[in-house]
Design an enzyme around this catalytic site. Sequence first.
Site, short mmCIF file in Angstrom:
data_model
loop_
_atom_site.label_atom_id
_atom_site.label_comp_id
_atom_site.label_asym_id
_atom_site.label_seq_id
_atom_site.Cartn_x
_atom_site.Cartn_y
_atom_site.Cartn_z
CE LYS A 1 -0.39 0.07 5.05
NZ LYS A 1 -1.29 0.18 6.20
CE1 TYR B 1 12.48 31.65 2.24
CE2 TYR B 1 12.79 29.28 1.96
CZ TYR B 1 12.53 30.53 1.42
OH TYR B 1 12.31 30.65 0.08
#
Length: 365
Positions: free
Chosen positions: A35, A260
């Site tokens: 999955k 940042y």
Amino acid sequence: MARPLVAEINLAALRHNYQLALNQSPTASALAVVKANAYGHGAVEVAKALADLAPAFAVACIEEAQQLRAAGIKQPITLMEGFFEASELPIIFANNYQPLIHSHWQVAALVQYLIHNPTPAASLNTWLKVDTGMHRLGFTLAEAASVYQQLKALPAINQITLTSHFACADDLANPATLKQLVAFKNLQQQLNCPISIANSPATLGWPAAQTGCLRPGIMLYGASPFATGHVLGDQLQTVMTLKTQLISVSELPAGESVGYGARFVTQKITQMGVAACGYGDGYPRQALDGTPVVVNGIRCSLAGRVSMDMITLDLSLCPNAKIGDEVLLWGASLPVNEVASYCDTISYTLLTSLLPRVKRIYLNQ
């Protein structure tokens, strides 16, 4: 020239890990859980690599199953969340999918479908989910036997596999797992049906659960499900190596901020590197300063906030680093579990978050 960020997928290691799972119980079988795009590794390529070993696969939903069928995978495929609406049932019957039944509405939908389609093209194997204590999906222990009999009475239903899921199997000292296991096995003895209970940590660490159809997931991809060392978990082989290159190297004086928010500030003259990888690739933005990377075989560290396409690195321990040098983000010499610990998350998240723009290269096909 192509962007240098790549994920190398070692299919020989994948097969080794599957065999390690299977070796834990000579009487058990093991479906391969693929999955979420095989935990980020590529569901089609992983299923093809295991097709001669695994008798069945497991996915979350019918869309994932259809992708495997379109690629030529013939084995039975279990739908671990079952079906979400009755309109999926014709596809399920036609493609040998095995839905997990966890709610009364699914039973009612199945009954209604068979009333209107009394002779489907093939019989259906189903999984019956019982809630033994995780309280996520499944019928209560008190009602599971009745639901089992309802399903068994349907002529089109063939084999019913009783299943449940452990909440704490990755903690080998937690008594909740044995409590769940006792409840599950008592019900199984009452119903006398096939079972599937062992996820990755149970497959490796709980011998009493190593029976029926094993469900190895994260362990297939080389990440131990345990937070500390484990005799079997340590035998897993790394499947994914995520690596990139330095695209810039510069020297900054003391007192300069990087990235940042100016989170990282140099304390001395510091050689800084920039590598091509960021949260736009799935690398976690929450990674802390100090998150390890490996540059030319030397451990260095993240310095500054992760950007969309780039990360900044403190290269103080690798003063000879230059543009084009390899940067290992996780792999055999830097376990993904270790990286995850710097990101307040788990290996499952890092692997499944890797985005499509990261090129996968398959080794040992």
